[in-house]
Design a protein around this motif. Structure first.
Motif, PDB file in Angstrom:
ATOM      1  N   GLY A   2       0.800  -1.215   0.000  1.00 55.79           N
ATOM      2  CA  GLY A   2       0.000   0.000   0.000  1.00 55.79           C
ATOM      3  C   GLY A   2       0.837   1.271   0.000  1.00 55.79           C
ATOM      4  O   GLY A   2       2.051   1.248   0.234  1.00 55.79           O
ATOM      5  N   ARG A   3       0.182   2.367  -0.244  1.00 54.34           N
ATOM      6  CA  ARG A   3       0.800   3.685  -0.262  1.00 54.34           C
ATOM      7  C   ARG A   3       1.418   3.994   1.107  1.00 54.34           C
ATOM      8  O   ARG A   3       0.800   3.733   2.148  1.00 54.34           O
ATOM      9  CB  ARG A   3      -0.284   4.700  -0.588  1.00 54.34           C
ATOM     10  CG  ARG A   3       0.150   6.026  -1.033  1.00 54.34           C
ATOM     11  CD  ARG A   3      -1.042   6.809  -1.563  1.00 54.34           C
ATOM     12  NE  ARG A   3      -2.295   6.265  -1.070  1.00 54.34           N
ATOM     13  CZ  ARG A   3      -3.192   6.951  -0.385  1.00 54.34           C
ATOM     14  NH1 ARG A   3      -3.033   8.206  -0.139  1.00 54.34           N
ATOM     15  NH2 ARG A   3      -4.293   6.369   0.041  1.00 54.34           N
ATOM     16  N   ASN A   4       2.642   4.494   1.107  1.00 57.16           N
ATOM     17  CA  ASN A   4       3.372   4.878   2.313  1.00 57.16           C
ATOM     18  C   ASN A   4       3.622   3.714   3.275  1.00 57.16           C
ATOM     19  O   ASN A   4       3.865   3.936   4.457  1.00 57.16           O
ATOM     20  CB  ASN A   4       2.674   6.028   3.047  1.00 57.16           C
ATOM     21  CG  ASN A   4       2.635   7.282   2.213  1.00 57.16           C
ATOM     22  OD1 ASN A   4       3.592   7.607   1.526  1.00 57.16           O
ATOM     23  ND2 ASN A   4       1.504   7.972   2.240  1.00 57.16           N
ATOM     24  N   THR A   6       5.889   0.703   4.826  1.00 51.26           N
ATOM     25  CA  THR A   6       7.326   0.549   5.016  1.00 51.26           C
ATOM     26  C   THR A   6       7.640  -0.910   5.314  1.00 51.26           C
ATOM     27  O   THR A   6       7.045  -1.501   6.221  1.00 51.26           O
ATOM     28  CB  THR A   6       7.827   1.412   6.196  1.00 51.26           C
ATOM     29  OG1 THR A   6       7.520   2.780   5.918  1.00 51.26           O
ATOM     30  CG2 THR A   6       9.313   1.255   6.392  1.00 51.26           C
ATOM     31  N   ASP A  20      -2.190   0.585   3.329  1.00 53.28           N
ATOM     32  CA  ASP A  20      -1.582   1.911   3.324  1.00 53.28           C
ATOM     33  C   ASP A  20      -1.025   2.249   4.704  1.00 53.28           C
ATOM     34  O   ASP A  20      -1.688   2.028   5.727  1.00 53.28           O
ATOM     35  CB  ASP A  20      -2.620   2.974   2.952  1.00 53.28           C
ATOM     36  CG  ASP A  20      -3.122   2.852   1.523  1.00 53.28           C
ATOM     37  OD1 ASP A  20      -2.450   2.189   0.704  1.00 53.28           O
ATOM     38  OD2 ASP A  20      -4.190   3.423   1.241  1.00 53.28           O
ATOM     39  N   GLY A  21       0.197   2.764   4.718  1.00 56.63           N
ATOM     40  CA  GLY A  21       0.802   3.230   5.959  1.00 56.63           C
ATOM     41  C   GLY A  21       1.255   2.141   6.916  1.00 56.63           C
ATOM     42  O   GLY A  21       1.659   2.427   8.034  1.00 56.63           O
ATOM     43  N   HIS A  37      -4.314  -1.474   7.164  1.00 56.60           N
ATOM     44  CA  HIS A  37      -3.861  -0.097   7.041  1.00 56.60           C
ATOM     45  C   HIS A  37      -3.308   0.392   8.383  1.00 56.60           C
ATOM     46  O   HIS A  37      -3.924   0.172   9.434  1.00 56.60           O
ATOM     47  CB  HIS A  37      -5.011   0.825   6.617  1.00 56.60           C
ATOM     48  CG  HIS A  37      -5.611   0.453   5.297  1.00 56.60           C
ATOM     49  ND1 HIS A  37      -4.923   0.536   4.107  1.00 56.60           N
ATOM     50  CD2 HIS A  37      -6.839  -0.018   4.987  1.00 56.60           C
ATOM     51  CE1 HIS A  37      -5.697   0.143   3.118  1.00 56.60           C
ATOM     52  NE2 HIS A  37      -6.865  -0.207   3.621  1.00 56.60           N
TER      53      HIS A  37
END
Length: 91
Positions: A2-4, A6, A20-21, A37
């Motif tokens: 997902g976006r951002n 790690t 995400d995140g 998320h």
């Protein structure tokens, strides 16, 4: 991924998904694992952990340990999974 999200020093098997995140460090994610998320699977030095394996408490002899998630395991959105957690596979 997902976006951002790690990933640091992570082994992933086919079709593992991260929301995400999400943050995942020093972990192994089995096939079809779902990380929600903004979930956090952080790590600690192995010498600072005690993990139960087959009914015995052991101290991992590795530099760092996060989470080992078996095939199909699911981690909810915004969940915080303690270092050294072993998530069993989902049948």
């Amino acid at each position: 991924v997902g976006r951002n999200a790690t990933l640091e020093r992570v082994v992933t098997f086919p079709q593992a998904r991260l929301g995400d995140g999400a943050l995942v460090r020093d972990s192994v994610l089995g096939a079809e694992v779902r990380i929600g998320h903004e979930a956090r699977l952080d790590s600690r030095p192995g010498s600072g952990l005690e993990v139960e394996i087959q009914g015995k408490n052991v101290i991992p002899e590795i530099e760092r340990l996060g989470t080992v998630a078996g095939d199909g395991a699911v981690v909810a959105d915004k969940a915080i999974v303690p270092p050294g957690t072993l998530l069993p596979p989902v049948p």
